[in-house]
Design a protein around this motif. Structure first.
Motif, PDB file in Angstrom:
ATOM      1  N   VAL A 143       0.832  -1.198   0.000  1.00 34.35           N
ATOM      2  CA  VAL A 143       0.000   0.000   0.000  1.00 34.35           C
ATOM      3  C   VAL A 143       0.870   1.252   0.000  1.00 34.35           C
ATOM      4  CG1 VAL A 143      -1.638   1.352   1.352  1.00 34.35           C
ATOM      5  CG2 VAL A 143      -1.968  -1.114   1.104  1.00 34.35           C
ATOM      6  N   LEU A 144       1.880   1.284   0.852  1.00 28.55           N
ATOM      7  CA  LEU A 144       2.753   2.450   0.934  1.00 28.55           C
ATOM      8  C   LEU A 144       3.469   2.680  -0.395  1.00 28.55           C
ATOM      9  CD1 LEU A 144       4.298   2.016   4.507  1.00 28.55           C
ATOM     10  CD2 LEU A 144       2.269   3.316   3.846  1.00 28.55           C
ATOM     11  N   GLY A 145       3.857   1.586  -1.062  1.00 26.65           N
ATOM     12  CA  GLY A 145       4.543   1.701  -2.336  1.00 26.65           C
ATOM     13  C   GLY A 145       3.667   2.187  -3.472  1.00 26.65           C
ATOM     14  N   LEU A 146       2.365   2.015  -3.321  1.00 33.40           N
ATOM     15  CA  LEU A 146       1.432   2.438  -4.369  1.00 33.40           C
ATOM     16  C   LEU A 146       1.083   3.920  -4.305  1.00 33.40           C
ATOM     17  CD1 LEU A 146      -1.048  -0.577  -4.233  1.00 33.40           C
ATOM     18  CD2 LEU A 146       0.431   0.012  -6.174  1.00 33.40           C
ATOM     19  N   SER A 147       1.412   4.560  -3.197  1.00 30.83           N
ATOM     20  CA  SER A 147       0.987   5.944  -2.976  1.00 30.83           C
ATOM     21  C   SER A 147       2.108   6.928  -3.277  1.00 30.83           C
ATOM     22  CB  SER A 147       0.548   6.127  -1.524  1.00 30.83           C
ATOM     23  OG  SER A 147       0.318   7.484  -1.238  1.00 30.83           O
ATOM     24  N   ASP A 148       1.738   8.052  -3.915  1.00 30.31           N
ATOM     25  CA  ASP A 148       2.686   9.147  -4.112  1.00 30.31           C
ATOM     26  C   ASP A 148       2.275  10.382  -3.320  1.00 30.31           C
ATOM     27  OD1 ASP A 148       0.490   9.954  -5.533  1.00 30.31           O
ATOM     28  OD2 ASP A 148       1.496  10.124  -7.478  1.00 30.31           O
ATOM     29  N   ALA A 149       1.435  10.194  -2.304  1.00 34.87           N
ATOM     30  CA  ALA A 149       1.007  11.304  -1.459  1.00 34.87           C
ATOM     31  C   ALA A 149       2.162  11.780  -0.587  1.00 34.87           C
ATOM     32  CB  ALA A 149      -0.164  10.868  -0.590  1.00 34.87           C
ATOM     33  N   ASP A 150       1.979  12.943   0.028  1.00 38.27           N
ATOM     34  CA  ASP A 150       3.017  13.463   0.926  1.00 38.27           C
ATOM     35  C   ASP A 150       3.246  12.520   2.101  1.00 38.27           C
ATOM     36  OD1 ASP A 150       3.240  15.719  -0.678  1.00 38.27           O
ATOM     37  OD2 ASP A 150       1.744  16.829   0.481  1.00 38.27           O
ATOM     38  N   GLN A 151       2.161  12.010   2.663  1.00 46.77           N
ATOM     39  CA  GLN A 151       2.247  11.019   3.737  1.00 46.77           C
ATOM     40  C   GLN A 151       1.162   9.978   3.506  1.00 46.77           C
ATOM     41  OE1 GLN A 151       2.180  12.662   7.714  1.00 46.77           O
ATOM     42  NE2 GLN A 151       3.747  14.199   7.259  1.00 46.77           N
ATOM     43  N   THR A 152       1.470   8.731   3.862  1.00 42.16           N
ATOM     44  CA  THR A 152       0.526   7.635   3.664  1.00 42.16           C
ATOM     45  C   THR A 152       0.511   6.742   4.896  1.00 42.16           C
ATOM     46  OG1 THR A 152       0.984   7.629   1.293  1.00 42.16           O
ATOM     47  CG2 THR A 152      -0.116   5.684   2.180  1.00 42.16           C
ATOM     48  N   GLU A 153      -0.677   6.298   5.259  1.00 44.86           N
ATOM     49  CA  GLU A 153      -0.840   5.366   6.382  1.00 44.86           C
ATOM     50  C   GLU A 153      -1.685   4.191   5.912  1.00 44.86           C
ATOM     51  OE1 GLU A 153      -2.135   6.323  10.781  1.00 44.86           O
ATOM     52  OE2 GLU A 153      -3.920   6.079   9.521  1.00 44.86           O
ATOM     53  N   ALA A 154      -1.286   2.996   6.325  1.00 43.92           N
ATOM     54  CA  ALA A 154      -2.059   1.784   6.049  1.00 43.92           C
ATOM     55  C   ALA A 154      -2.311   1.076   7.369  1.00 43.92           C
ATOM     56  CB  ALA A 154      -1.308   0.865   5.093  1.00 43.92           C
ATOM     57  N   VAL A 155      -3.589   0.831   7.673  1.00 44.10           N
ATOM     58  CA  VAL A 155      -3.976   0.152   8.916  1.00 44.10           C
ATOM     59  C   VAL A 155      -4.682  -1.146   8.549  1.00 44.10           C
ATOM     60  CG1 VAL A 155      -5.337   0.279  11.025  1.00 44.10           C
ATOM     61  CG2 VAL A 155      -4.177   2.322  10.162  1.00 44.10           C
ATOM     62  N   VAL A 199      -6.164   2.777  -2.732  1.00 47.40           N
ATOM     63  CA  VAL A 199      -5.259   3.929  -2.730  1.00 47.40           C
ATOM     64  C   VAL A 199      -5.795   5.025  -3.654  1.00 47.40           C
ATOM     65  CG1 VAL A 199      -2.940   4.719  -3.364  1.00 47.40           C
ATOM     66  CG2 VAL A 199      -3.218   2.590  -2.086  1.00 47.40           C
ATOM     67  N   ARG A 200      -6.295   4.647  -4.825  1.00 43.44           N
ATOM     68  CA  ARG A 200      -6.883   5.637  -5.738  1.00 43.44           C
ATOM     69  C   ARG A 200      -8.083   6.324  -5.093  1.00 43.44           C
ATOM     70  NH1 ARG A 200      -6.296   1.512  -9.655  1.00 43.44           N
ATOM     71  NH2 ARG A 200      -8.561   1.156  -9.623  1.00 43.44           N
ATOM     72  N   ASN A 201      -8.930   5.542  -4.428  1.00 42.96           N
ATOM     73  CA  ASN A 201     -10.110   6.120  -3.780  1.00 42.96           C
ATOM     74  C   ASN A 201      -9.717   7.125  -2.697  1.00 42.96           C
ATOM     75  OD1 ASN A 201     -11.760   4.587  -5.397  1.00 42.96           O
ATOM     76  ND2 ASN A 201     -12.182   3.029  -3.843  1.00 42.96           N
ATOM     77  N   ALA A 202      -8.727   6.778  -1.890  1.00 42.15           N
ATOM     78  CA  ALA A 202      -8.279   7.695  -0.838  1.00 42.15           C
ATOM     79  C   ALA A 202      -7.719   8.980  -1.441  1.00 42.15           C
ATOM     80  CB  ALA A 202      -7.244   7.015   0.043  1.00 42.15           C
ATOM     81  N   ALA A 203      -6.998   8.852  -2.560  1.00 45.14           N
ATOM     82  CA  ALA A 203      -6.439  10.032  -3.228  1.00 45.14           C
ATOM     83  C   ALA A 203      -7.554  10.925  -3.767  1.00 45.14           C
ATOM     84  CB  ALA A 203      -5.509   9.601  -4.354  1.00 45.14           C
ATOM     85  N   THR A 204      -8.586  10.312  -4.344  1.00 43.21           N
ATOM     86  CA  THR A 204      -9.716  11.097  -4.859  1.00 43.21           C
ATOM     87  C   THR A 204     -10.421  11.833  -3.740  1.00 43.21           C
ATOM     88  OG1 THR A 204     -10.039   9.532  -6.676  1.00 43.21           O
ATOM     89  CG2 THR A 204     -11.900  10.958  -6.107  1.00 43.21           C
ATOM     90  N   ILE A 205     -10.651  11.138  -2.628  1.00 47.73           N
ATOM     91  CA  ILE A 205     -11.313  11.763  -1.480  1.00 47.73           C
ATOM     92  C   ILE A 205     -10.482  12.921  -0.950  1.00 47.73           C
ATOM     93  CG2 ILE A 205     -12.033  11.361   0.907  1.00 47.73           C
ATOM     94  CD1 ILE A 205     -12.739   8.464  -0.010  1.00 47.73           C
ATOM     95  N   ALA A 206      -9.157  12.742  -0.863  1.00 55.82           N
ATOM     96  CA  ALA A 206      -8.290  13.808  -0.372  1.00 55.82           C
ATOM     97  C   ALA A 206      -8.374  15.044  -1.262  1.00 55.82           C
ATOM     98  CB  ALA A 206      -6.853  13.310  -0.280  1.00 55.82           C
ATOM     99  N   ARG A 207      -8.456  14.839  -2.562  1.00 54.98           N
ATOM    100  CA  ARG A 207      -8.460  15.951  -3.508  1.00 54.98           C
ATOM    101  C   ARG A 207      -9.651  16.881  -3.294  1.00 54.98           C
ATOM    102  NH1 ARG A 207      -7.897  13.061  -7.680  1.00 54.98           N
ATOM    103  NH2 ARG A 207      -9.983  13.126  -8.619  1.00 54.98           N
TER     104      ARG A 207
END
Length: 448
Positions: free
Chosen positions: A14-26, A80-88
């Protein structure tokens, strides 16, 4: 149970799939089973296994959270894509500082595990044997038993792009029953991380004994009484005090907490703390951000102490650190105390009624609600064994009563029992003594 190595592989992906400033996977994995009974026989046995990965992305000051139980590579990419869309599409959160660093997370001080293999592998036959002990005793006494025997095992892991990775596993078992007569009822339960510590015969004797003793209850006038609250009732009060948010740093920061650090708010003998590392409870040595739990003294000898913090609320105050009490994001509750303990007193439970000229013995409460969170006024009704105390002795069963009570005021004149009992809550657990309260307000009666 996937195990630490496989779960780390998932969170690393999960962390490797994200290019966000910070990423958390629980990661949360849950295997649970439940044997339910009513009318003196088992009518349901169910089991469920589920896993969830929750992803929190931070882009500047915008935060997006999404979750999935699809652990395939495609499923992880999608979440990861869904979280990025929500963040935007979020507004900036100016109070957010950062996800926890490894220094913030620290290392757990737990010396005892919360995981017991016998509980994780408990069979339907084991639970049926426990249920059978209750149903037989109820039937032999012309009573009707209902309840449930639950066992489960969980895995929790939290990782983030700043270098945090924390993992733990835990188990819990809970047996509870309500025994009904024509006009009486009795209750008992037991909770432990080790299913082998639960004595079904003991549960049966306690609940059946209450049901037999509470037959043909009389009515008494509502009013202010000296009461003895069993551990079930004390746990109800402590749990609901937590649900008001009063133990949370967020509530304190927003001016809606009763805690008042440094001020006297209860009697000298009341000390309440939260400790996810105490082996007497249901240990959970980390939170949902991967931060190691620390003991937090919420009330010390009657004086308001510290609330519990997560990384977000700690970041809003200078010099504060998370105490390891974060719930899963997104979270409007703020940090939450889920391993609550109230220190015991010196009086054996059987002596708490001594000297009470006319009072009430309460087994437990139900239908609790918050009337005023800042004034800690709760309301609810007694249930499953309410008795009149006369001249220091339990004499007659009485019909149930509704109470309206300021809990902190009640705890200003409390004599605490000398033994603690573990009680499972909606979230987490409490460890509490029975107590004698000198003034407790009952507003009305009930029909049963």
């Amino acid at each position: 149970m996937l195990g630490e190595l496989e779960i780390k592989r998932i969170t690393d992906r999960v962390l490797g799939l994200s290019d966000a400033d910070q990423t958390e996977a629980v990661f949360w994995g849950d295997t649970s089973a439940l044997t339910r009974f009513a009318n003196n026989y088992i009518h349901q046995n169910v089991a469920e296994t589920n896993t969830t990965v929750s992803v929190r992305l931070v882009v500047g000051k915008k935060i997006g959270v999404a979750s999935t139980n699809d652990l395939s590579d495609e499923g992880l990419q999608k979440v990861v894509r869904n979280a990025a869309t929500i963040a935007r599409f979020q507004l900036d959160n100016d109070d957010f500082k950062s996800l926890p660093t490894p220094e913030d997370a620290g290392e757990s001080s737990a010396t005892a595990t919360g995981y017991v293999e016998a509980t994780a592998s408990a069979s339907p036959e084991l639970r049926a044997d426990g249920v059978g002990a209750i149903c037989r005793l109820a039937s032999e006494n012309g009573l009707t038993a209902a309840g449930a025997f639950a066992t489960g095992a969980q895995e929790l892991a939290a990782a983030n792009s700043l270098g945090v990775f924390s993992y733990t596993n835990l188990t819990s078992a809970n047996l509870l029953t309500v025994i009904m007569g024509e006009n009486s009822s009795g209750y008992a339960d037991r909770t432990s991380k080790d299913v082998g510590e639960i004595d079904a015969e003991e549960v049966a004797r306690e609940a059946v004994g209450k049901a037999l003793r509470s037959k043909d209850p009389i009515s008494i006038e509502p009013g202010e009484y000296t009461v003895v609250l069993e551990e079930y009732a004390m746990s109800d009060l402590l749990t609901w005090m937590g649900y008001t948010g009063g133990f949370s740093a967020l509530a304190l920061q927003e001016g809606r907490s009763f805690l008042k650090p440094g001020e006297k708010i209860t009697g000298d003998n009341v000390t309440i703390y939260d400790d996810g590392n105490d082996p007497r409870g249901l240990p959970l040595p980390m939170d949902f951000e991967g931060v190691a739990k620390r003991r937090v003294n919420i009330i010390e000898r009657g004086v308001g102490g510290s609330p519990v913090y997560d990384s977000y609320t700690a970041g809003r105050e200078e010099g504060k650190r998370s105490t390891g009490h974060a719930l899963p994001a997104p979270n409007t509750w703020g940090p939450f105390a889920i391993n609550l303990f109230m220190e015991a007193g010196d009086t054996p439970k059987e002596e708490l009624a001594r000297g009470i000229e006319r009072g009430i013995w309460v087994t437990r409460f139900h239908y609790l609600g918050v009337v005023h969170p800042l004034l800690t006024i709760l309301t609810g009704m007694t249930r499953d064994g309410t008795f009149l105390i006369e001249n220091g002795e339990i004499t007659r069963p009485i019909k149930n009563l509704r109470f309206n009570q300021n809990v902190l005021e009640a705890w200003k004149e409390a004599t605490l029992g000398s033994a603690l009992k573990l009680q499972k809550g909606w979230v987490g657990a409490t460890m509490v003594p029975a107590a004698r309260i000198e003034r407790f307000k009952f507003a009305s009666g009930t029909s049963f």
